[in-house]
Enzyme design. Structure first.
Site, short mmCIF file in Angstrom:
data_model
loop_
_atom_site.label_atom_id
_atom_site.label_comp_id
_atom_site.label_asym_id
_atom_site.label_seq_id
_atom_site.Cartn_x
_atom_site.Cartn_y
_atom_site.Cartn_z
N THR A 151 -24.59 105.53 -15.71
CA THR A 151 -25.47 104.67 -16.52
C THR A 151 -26.35 103.83 -15.61
O THR A 151 -27.58 103.77 -15.79
CB THR A 151 -24.64 103.78 -17.46
N CYS A 185 -19.80 107.96 -26.51
CA CYS A 185 -19.94 107.00 -25.43
C CYS A 185 -19.96 105.54 -25.88
O CYS A 185 -19.70 104.66 -25.11
CB CYS A 185 -21.21 107.27 -24.65
N SER A 203 -20.85 110.48 -12.57
CA SER A 203 -19.81 109.48 -12.85
C SER A 203 -18.47 110.11 -12.48
O SER A 203 -18.14 111.20 -12.95
CB SER A 203 -19.78 109.12 -14.34
N ALA A 204 -17.69 109.40 -11.65
CA ALA A 204 -16.44 109.96 -11.13
C ALA A 204 -15.43 110.31 -12.23
O ALA A 204 -14.69 111.28 -12.12
CB ALA A 204 -15.81 108.98 -10.15
N HIS A 205 -15.42 109.51 -13.31
CA HIS A 205 -14.36 109.70 -14.31
C HIS A 205 -14.54 110.96 -15.14
O HIS A 205 -13.67 111.31 -15.93
CB HIS A 205 -14.23 108.47 -15.22
N ASN A 231 -23.67 116.53 -22.87
CA ASN A 231 -22.33 115.99 -23.13
C ASN A 231 -21.80 116.36 -24.51
O ASN A 231 -20.60 116.46 -24.71
CB ASN A 231 -22.34 114.46 -22.96
N GLN A 269 -22.04 115.79 -16.67
CA GLN A 269 -21.12 116.68 -17.38
C GLN A 269 -20.94 118.02 -16.67
O GLN A 269 -20.03 118.77 -17.00
CB GLN A 269 -21.61 116.93 -18.82
N THR A 320 -20.74 93.87 -2.79
CA THR A 320 -19.57 94.41 -2.08
C THR A 320 -19.08 95.65 -2.81
O THR A 320 -18.93 95.64 -4.03
CB THR A 320 -18.47 93.33 -2.00
N1 PMP Z 1 -24.80 110.99 -18.69
C1 PMP Z 1 -24.03 111.81 -19.41
C2 PMP Z 1 -24.48 113.20 -19.68
C3 PMP Z 1 -22.80 111.36 -19.91
O1 PMP Z 1 -22.04 112.18 -20.64
C4 PMP Z 1 -22.41 110.03 -19.65
C5 PMP Z 1 -21.10 109.48 -20.18
N2 PMP Z 1 -20.78 109.90 -21.46
C6 PMP Z 1 -23.24 109.22 -18.87
C7 PMP Z 1 -24.44 109.73 -18.42
C8 PMP Z 1 -22.90 107.80 -18.56
O2 PMP Z 1 -21.76 107.71 -17.76
P1 PMP Z 1 -21.01 106.33 -17.55
O3 PMP Z 1 -20.65 105.83 -18.92
O4 PMP Z 1 -19.81 106.69 -16.74
O5 PMP Z 1 -21.93 105.41 -16.86
#
Ligand code: PMP
Length: 386
Positions: free
Chosen positions: A71, A326, A199-201, A151, A179, A239
């Site tokens: 994001t 999201c 995004s790592a998660h 996504n 994704q 940091t």
């Molecule tokens: N881009 C896409 C295609 C996503 O699926 C997402 C999270 N759903 C994001 C950006 C944003 O990621 P984050 O919420 O980890 O910042």
């Protein structure tokens, strides 16, 4: 009750590689900007993670900037594009972290998608500025942003085709690869995009950390994402999230393991989809004929609201997603499905099933059984109302 988690596009569990890297790093408390031993050890851990993220996509380590997630990186790139005052081309199915910042930009051009959710390369060609004699001018003539994989539907965009056209007209391309990571190989040079965001998660790493990656011969056109100290080569002050970055690096190193599970995920996803298509009348599977992520199935049964379906599954121990999961937990109509020409009724009924490497055949059996119950209850209610 054991649970079946089928919402990996929303987030993935922390994988064992990332979890142990973070656990091992817990005593590492130094500030990475400090010159003493504690600081240097934290700095070394960050640079090891940077190398791993760079290797994951075939970029140079100095082209990786760690952020708080995609994001932040997406917002920053869109803000920089708008600050240039140049035309900005954005696909209609981008994530809201790309679309919302540019909503009222006067030079925005929204790129349409076809019924399968793919950017129409022919339409793109007619919309882009005319080619110039100098194919890659020193300053970009415009910016474009097209994601690699959606996504919601999993539809994969023809990014390398788009990059060629954008570059031929003197533009710069950002590609949100959030994704795609861990589900299809992501190679920055092969894609040709100037910037990738992650995004790592979404690939087994921790939440709240991500990266902006630049292609080798692309300059940084962006002012600091966050101004302040000199961290991240003055591009992103503050940091560093040392433990998060270490976890992201470990997840990036383990990306190959995720990719090896893709054929197995595809077979399970297809079995699940076949069962839904067999058991339900009028079901629509979105982007079914497009090239799409092997782990994702997005479908709708008109009249059966996504909210009812998600809650019905949840009560039976199965977690699935609805529309774009999201935001704040509320089910808003999907801008992605609407851009694909799905009516509001379809969009409000769309659920998203997304598998992960740890998904087992038993999870698919359970989903099929639970979905059948949810669907039968819906049919009974519909028959009573009729
Ligand atoms: N881009 C896409 C295609 C996503 O699926 C997402 C999270 N759903 C994001 C950006 C944003 O990621 P984050 O919420 O980890 O910042």
């Amino acid at each position: 009750m054991t649970r079946t988690y089928l919402d990996h596009n929303a987030t993935t569990p922390l994988n064992s590689e990332a979890a142990s890297a973070i656990a091992d790093a817990l005593p590492l408390f130094g500030n990475p900007s400090s010159v003493h031993d504690e600081g240097r050890r934290a700095r070394k851990a960050i640079e090891t993670a940077r190398d791993a993220v760079a290797r994951m996509v075939g970029a140079r380590p100095d082209a990786v900037v760690f952020t708080s997630g995609a994001t932040e990186a997406n917002n920053a790139l869109m803000t920089a594009a708008m600050a240039s005052g140049l035309p900005l081309f954005v696909s209609a199915v981008e994530h809201l972290s790309v679309l919302e910042p540019v909503e009222s930009y006067p030079h925005l051009v929204v790129l349409p998608v076809d019924l399968e959710g793919r950017v129409d390369v022919g339409a793109l060609e007619t919309l882009l500025p005319e080619p110039e004699d100098e194919p890659r001018p020193s300053a970009p003539r415009f910016f474009a942003s097209v994601m690699l994989a959606n996504n919601e539907t999993g539809a994969i965009q023809p990014v390398s085709e788009i990059a060629k056209r954008v570059h031929a007209r003197g533009g710069m391309l950002h590609c949100d690869a959030v994704q795609a990571a861990g589900k299809v190989p992501v190679e920055i040079e092969a894609l040709g995009a100037d910037f990738l965001t992650f995004s790592a998660h979404k690939f087994g790493g921790p939440k709240g950390v991500g990266a902006l990656v630049r292609r080798a011969d692309t300059p940084w056109p962006v002012p600091p994402l966050i101004a302040g100290g000199g961290q991240e080569r003055r591009v992103r002050a503050g940091t560093e999230n040392v433990l998060g970055i270490i976890g992201m690096g470990a997840a990036a190193t383990a990306i190959g393991t995720r990719l090896t599970s893709v054929p197995r995920m595809k077979a399970m996803r297809d079995r699940l989809e076949d069962a839904v298509l067999r058991d339900c009348e009028n079901v629509s599977v979105f982007s079914r004929s497009a090239e799409r992520l092997a782990n994702t199935s997005c479908f709708a049964v008109p009249g059966l609201s996504a909210e009812t379906a998600v809650i019905g599954c949840d009560l039976k121990g199965v977690s699935i997603g609805s529309g774009s999961a999201c935001s704040s937990g509320k089910v808003a109509p999907s801008h992605v499905l609407e851009a694909m020409g799905a009516g509001a009724g379809f969009s409000a009924s769309a659920v998203r099933i997304s598998l992960g490497p740890e998904t087992a055949e038993a999870d698919i059996d359970r989903f099929i059984a639970v979905w059948r119950e949810v669907y039968e209850r819906f049919n009974e209610r519909r028959d009573c109302a009729a």
